[in-house]
Design a protein around this motif. Structure first.
Motif, PDB file in Angstrom:
ATOM      1  N   GLU A  37       0.885  -1.364   0.008  1.00 14.27           N
ATOM      2  CA  GLU A  37       0.175   0.144   0.067  1.00 14.27           C
ATOM      3  C   GLU A  37       0.958   1.243   0.063  1.00 14.27           C
ATOM      4  O   GLU A  37       0.595   2.363  -0.265  1.00 14.27           O
ATOM      5  CB  GLU A  37      -1.043  -0.133   1.131  1.00 14.27           C
ATOM      6  N   LEU A  38       2.201   1.175   0.262  1.00 14.86           N
ATOM      7  CA  LEU A  38       3.118   2.320   0.355  1.00 14.86           C
ATOM      8  C   LEU A  38       3.708   2.511  -0.928  1.00 14.86           C
ATOM      9  O   LEU A  38       4.582   3.478  -1.067  1.00 14.86           O
ATOM     10  CB  LEU A  38       4.174   2.136   1.263  1.00 14.86           C
ATOM     11  N   ARG A  39       3.413   1.632  -2.172  1.00 20.49           N
ATOM     12  CA  ARG A  39       4.051   1.865  -3.273  1.00 20.49           C
ATOM     13  C   ARG A  39       3.744   3.040  -3.910  1.00 20.49           C
ATOM     14  O   ARG A  39       2.615   3.449  -3.841  1.00 20.49           O
ATOM     15  CB  ARG A  39       3.754   0.736  -4.158  1.00 20.49           C
ATOM     16  N   GLY A  40       4.609   3.809  -4.260  1.00 23.86           N
ATOM     17  CA  GLY A  40       4.297   5.013  -5.059  1.00 23.86           C
ATOM     18  C   GLY A  40       4.396   6.406  -3.953  1.00 23.86           C
ATOM     19  O   GLY A  40       4.217   7.463  -4.472  1.00 23.86           O
ATOM     20  N   LEU A  41       4.675   6.078  -2.734  1.00 21.42           N
ATOM     21  CA  LEU A  41       4.524   7.249  -1.834  1.00 21.42           C
ATOM     22  C   LEU A  41       6.081   7.359  -1.308  1.00 21.42           C
ATOM     23  O   LEU A  41       6.904   6.514  -1.593  1.00 21.42           O
ATOM     24  CB  LEU A  41       3.873   6.720  -0.788  1.00 21.42           C
ATOM     25  N   PRO A  42       6.259   8.559  -0.772  1.00 27.05           N
ATOM     26  CA  PRO A  42       7.905   9.041  -0.425  1.00 27.05           C
ATOM     27  C   PRO A  42       8.067   8.270   0.724  1.00 27.05           C
ATOM     28  O   PRO A  42       7.348   8.429   1.747  1.00 27.05           O
ATOM     29  CB  PRO A  42       7.727  10.358  -0.300  1.00 27.05           C
ATOM     30  N   VAL A  43       8.806   7.189   0.961  1.00 29.23           N
ATOM     31  CA  VAL A  43       8.935   6.397   2.133  1.00 29.23           C
ATOM     32  C   VAL A  43      10.469   6.367   2.227  1.00 29.23           C
ATOM     33  O   VAL A  43      11.558   6.421   1.522  1.00 29.23           O
ATOM     34  CB  VAL A  43       8.676   4.948   1.818  1.00 29.23           C
ATOM     35  N   ALA A  44      10.985   6.425   3.557  1.00 34.14           N
ATOM     36  CA  ALA A  44      12.210   6.328   4.142  1.00 34.14           C
ATOM     37  C   ALA A  44      12.144   5.155   5.293  1.00 34.14           C
ATOM     38  O   ALA A  44      11.283   5.127   6.018  1.00 34.14           O
ATOM     39  CB  ALA A  44      12.830   7.556   4.570  1.00 34.14           C
ATOM     40  N   VAL A  45      13.185   4.625   5.140  1.00 32.45           N
ATOM     41  CA  VAL A  45      13.645   3.781   6.368  1.00 32.45           C
ATOM     42  C   VAL A  45      14.632   4.195   7.153  1.00 32.45           C
ATOM     43  O   VAL A  45      15.820   4.829   6.750  1.00 32.45           O
ATOM     44  CB  VAL A  45      14.224   2.149   6.048  1.00 32.45           C
ATOM     45  N   GLY A  46      14.238   4.357   8.445  1.00 30.56           N
ATOM     46  CA  GLY A  46      15.284   4.985   9.444  1.00 30.56           C
ATOM     47  C   GLY A  46      14.930   5.446  10.742  1.00 30.56           C
ATOM     48  O   GLY A  46      13.647   5.155  11.136  1.00 30.56           O
ATOM     49  N   GLY A  47      15.507   6.027  11.379  1.00 28.13           N
ATOM     50  CA  GLY A  47      14.936   6.775  12.648  1.00 28.13           C
ATOM     51  C   GLY A  47      14.170   7.931  12.580  1.00 28.13           C
ATOM     52  O   GLY A  47      14.575   8.994  11.707  1.00 28.13           O
ATOM     53  N   SER A  48      12.822   7.727  13.052  1.00 28.16           N
ATOM     54  CA  SER A  48      11.896   8.970  12.743  1.00 28.16           C
ATOM     55  C   SER A  48      11.973  10.068  13.595  1.00 28.16           C
ATOM     56  O   SER A  48      11.414  11.261  13.615  1.00 28.16           O
ATOM     57  CB  SER A  48      10.714   8.514  12.737  1.00 28.16           C
ATOM     58  N   GLY A  49      12.867   9.721  15.019  1.00 29.58           N
ATOM     59  CA  GLY A  49      13.212  10.856  16.010  1.00 29.58           C
ATOM     60  C   GLY A  49      13.869  12.004  15.605  1.00 29.58           C
ATOM     61  O   GLY A  49      14.483  11.816  14.621  1.00 29.58           O
ATOM     62  N   SER A  50      13.811  13.062  16.454  1.00 29.24           N
ATOM     63  CA  SER A  50      14.953  14.210  16.276  1.00 29.24           C
ATOM     64  C   SER A  50      16.033  13.768  16.138  1.00 29.24           C
ATOM     65  O   SER A  50      17.255  14.501  15.547  1.00 29.24           O
ATOM     66  CB  SER A  50      14.671  15.223  17.529  1.00 29.24           C
ATOM     67  N   ARG A  51      16.688  12.429  16.422  1.00 30.54           N
ATOM     68  CA  ARG A  51      18.125  12.135  16.352  1.00 30.54           C
ATOM     69  C   ARG A  51      18.262  11.074  15.427  1.00 30.54           C
ATOM     70  O   ARG A  51      19.313  10.805  15.130  1.00 30.54           O
ATOM     71  CB  ARG A  51      18.743  11.650  17.820  1.00 30.54           C
ATOM     72  N   GLY A  52      17.301  10.818  14.526  1.00 35.23           N
ATOM     73  CA  GLY A  52      17.314   9.697  13.757  1.00 35.23           C
ATOM     74  C   GLY A  52      18.013  10.015  12.409  1.00 35.23           C
ATOM     75  O   GLY A  52      18.120  11.441  12.024  1.00 35.23           O
ATOM     76  N   VAL A  53      18.222   9.075  11.662  1.00 34.62           N
ATOM     77  CA  VAL A  53      18.935   9.395  10.190  1.00 34.62           C
ATOM     78  C   VAL A  53      18.364   8.519   9.221  1.00 34.62           C
ATOM     79  O   VAL A  53      17.478   7.578   9.440  1.00 34.62           O
ATOM     80  CB  VAL A  53      20.540   9.192  10.064  1.00 34.62           C
ATOM     81  N   VAL A  54      18.135   9.015   7.980  1.00 36.17           N
ATOM     82  CA  VAL A  54      17.688   8.212   6.800  1.00 36.17           C
ATOM     83  C   VAL A  54      18.689   7.032   6.457  1.00 36.17           C
ATOM     84  O   VAL A  54      19.928   7.259   6.122  1.00 36.17           O
ATOM     85  CB  VAL A  54      17.487   9.080   5.643  1.00 36.17           C
ATOM     86  N   ALA A  55      18.183   5.933   6.426  1.00 33.85           N
ATOM     87  CA  ALA A  55      19.047   4.805   5.980  1.00 33.85           C
ATOM     88  C   ALA A  55      18.806   4.425   4.357  1.00 33.85           C
ATOM     89  O   ALA A  55      19.765   4.123   3.728  1.00 33.85           O
ATOM     90  CB  ALA A  55      18.884   3.485   6.813  1.00 33.85           C
ATOM     91  N   SER A  56      17.742   4.520   4.032  1.00 32.58           N
ATOM     92  CA  SER A  56      17.346   4.444   2.642  1.00 32.58           C
ATOM     93  C   SER A  56      15.995   5.061   2.334  1.00 32.58           C
ATOM     94  O   SER A  56      15.290   5.324   3.237  1.00 32.58           O
ATOM     95  CB  SER A  56      17.062   2.850   2.616  1.00 32.58           C
ATOM     96  N   ALA A  57      15.695   5.579   1.223  1.00 37.07           N
ATOM     97  CA  ALA A  57      14.845   6.370   0.619  1.00 37.07           C
ATOM     98  C   ALA A  57      14.316   6.058  -0.584  1.00 37.07           C
ATOM     99  O   ALA A  57      15.174   5.585  -1.464  1.00 37.07           O
ATOM    100  CB  ALA A  57      15.189   7.888   0.728  1.00 37.07           C
ATOM    101  N   SER A  58      12.835   6.025  -0.805  1.00 39.02           N
ATOM    102  CA  SER A  58      12.412   5.822  -2.009  1.00 39.02           C
ATOM    103  C   SER A  58      12.654   6.730  -3.191  1.00 39.02           C
ATOM    104  O   SER A  58      13.105   7.828  -2.761  1.00 39.02           O
ATOM    105  CB  SER A  58      10.888   5.418  -1.978  1.00 39.02           C
ATOM    106  N   TYR A  59      12.750   6.358  -4.461  1.00 36.47           N
ATOM    107  CA  TYR A  59      12.892   7.356  -5.514  1.00 36.47           C
ATOM    108  C   TYR A  59      11.915   8.443  -5.535  1.00 36.47           C
ATOM    109  O   TYR A  59      12.175   9.548  -5.454  1.00 36.47           O
ATOM    110  CB  TYR A  59      12.644   6.709  -6.896  1.00 36.47           C
ATOM    111  N   GLU A  60      10.742   8.039  -4.851  1.00 39.61           N
ATOM    112  CA  GLU A  60       9.715   9.126  -4.784  1.00 39.61           C
ATOM    113  C   GLU A  60      10.215  10.326  -3.611  1.00 39.61           C
ATOM    114  O   GLU A  60      10.112  11.502  -3.789  1.00 39.61           O
ATOM    115  CB  GLU A  60       8.151   8.568  -4.399  1.00 39.61           C
ATOM    116  N   ALA A  61      10.803   9.686  -2.730  1.00 36.80           N
ATOM    117  CA  ALA A  61      11.221  10.770  -1.651  1.00 36.80           C
ATOM    118  C   ALA A  61      12.641  11.440  -1.979  1.00 36.80           C
ATOM    119  O   ALA A  61      12.926  12.567  -1.730  1.00 36.80           O
ATOM    120  CB  ALA A  61      11.551   9.779  -0.482  1.00 36.80           C
TER     121      ALA A  61
END
Length: 416
Positions: A37-61
């Motif tokens: 259901e997330l296909r086509g949306l801007p998605v990131a895997v990683g920490g969502s908090g204020s100290r988090g970082v993006v580990a991987s991002a979709s092409y939309e993101a």
């Protein structure tokens, strides 16, 4: 194509026989397979908090400028509608293992660089390298539902650059274009490299790039023509020679198959800095349990215990200790990790802590220590916990307390 198509008698790398295979947005791609259901949306895997970082991002993101290693807060500012997902490294490792198995069905000469990329030497195969690249893409897509890019060249540096150029471009509606397989033709390496930006050279970061720009070097061709002695005087002898060789398409490194992991580790970034040995020690217990569980699952044990500490100012240190015998017990690992932590002043505040084990050996070759022999019940407990988690999931039973050197310092709690 199977590994039997590979002629084992030919081990010398031939022209154009190096492949670099790189998965597209690997972590995100794996997550979307189980959450379509997330296909086509801007998605990131990683920490969502204020100290988090993006580990991987979709092409939309990525179309909004989101990239790996970017702070999560910055990613949200660039793309307010981005969907953040927590990482599932056990799942990624499982999928990666299957993908590496696919690559090894084409050639035994596979050198993994990470969970989502690897070099291959197909010099002994009976098919053209570009054809193999297309077959790899098709098989990975068919069996795992994931896209990948393949670079083909005579040397590693160019193959890796080729896979980058084979990838699609990010757009708000998803990936666009991309050849999938990009070949740097043999004999055309210098012509291909010459107009490209010097930042494409491995090892040219912002500081080195500034030094090169100051002496008028902007392209790889200009770097290739620059006097080596002058270059060494600007960036150092070893670094200068390395860059000069790559600019001239000289990269003699062979593909070295890696048959086993060199280490197993796990780390955690905190939402706020921790300042006490007690708080950090409790975190080490959980991390040690996770690492020990992975060691046992892989059928290995290790002798060198390592902790990694990153302070609030991002300075990072490691401490390690090599034991007399290898371990795969969370209790022993936590005790040694806490002992290493005790030598560090944590009062300034710790942002991240990690535990790792290296010097791995097959569990069947592991020699019991005197401590093992005197406390065999902990091995029984470890394996009982493994069986429970295998059956009911990793979250059903968790470590509790802190390892203080004895069995009473560490226990397990049943999660409801």
């Amino acid at each position: 194509m199977t590994v039997e198509d590979f002629s084992s008698g030919s081990r010398q790398t031939q022209s154009g026989s190096i492949l670099h295979v790189d998965m597209d947005a690997f972590f995100v791609s794996v997550e979307i397979l189980r959450r379509p259901e997330l296909r086509g949306l801007p998605v990131a895997v990683g920490g969502s908090g204020s100290r988090g970082v993006v580990a991987s991002a979709s092409y939309e993101a990525r179309a909004y400028g989101v990239s790996s290693a970017m702070p999560s807060g910055q990613a949200r500012r660039l793309c307010p509608e981005i969907v953040f997902l927590p990482g599932d490294h056990e799942l990624y490792s499982e999928v990666s293992g299957r993908i590496m198995g696919i690559l090894r069905s084409f050639t035994p000469l596979v050198e993994p660089l990470s969970v989502d990329e690897a070099f291959l030497d197909v010099s002994g195969a009976h098919r053209p390298p570009v054809e193999i690249g297309h077959l790899i893409r098709k098989q990975v897509r068919t069996e795992e539902g994931i896209n990948c890019a393949v670079g083909v060249a005579a040397v590693k540096f160019l193959a890796k650059l080729g896979s980058k150029l084979a990838k699609p471009e990010p757009t708000p509606s998803g990936p666009s274009g991309g050849a999938g397989v990009f070949e740097v033709p043999v004999g055309e390496e210098l012509a291909f490299l010459s107009p490209r930006p010097v930042s494409d050279i491995w090892g040219v970061g912002p500081a080195t790039l500034a030094h090169l720009n100051r002496v008028g070097i902007a392209t790889i061709g200009e770097l290739a023509d620059f006097p080596l002695e002058r270059l060494e005087g600007i960036v150092g002898k070893a670094h200068g020679r390395h860059m000069h060789n790559l600019a001239n398409a000289i990269d003699p490194r062979p593909v070295i198959p890696e048959t086993a992991a060199k280490s197993i580790s796990h780390e955690k970034t905190f939402a706020r800095d921790l300042h006490t040995q007690e708080d950090l020690g409790a975190e080490l217990v959980a991390l040690s349990d996770s690492v020990a569980s992975r060691l046992r699952a892989a059928g290995v044990a290790g002798r060198t215990v390592i902790i990694k500490i990153r302070f609030g100012d991002f300075s990072t240190i490691t401490r390690s200790h090599t034991l007399a015998s290898s371990v795969d017990s969370g209790v022993v690992l936590a005790r040694e990790a806490k002992r290493l932590l005790g030598s560090v002043d944590v009062a300034p505040g710790v942002r991240l802590i990690g535990v790792g084990v290296s010097d791995l050996e097959d569990h069947g070759q592991r020699q019991l220590s005197l401590e093992d022999a005197s406390t065999p019940s902990w091995h029984d407990v470890d394996r009982a916990v493994d069986r429970i988690r295998d059956r009911f999931g990793s979250e059903v039973i968790q470590t509790g307390g802190a390892a203080d050197g004895g069995p009473r310092g560490m226990g397990w709690s049943r999660q409801k």
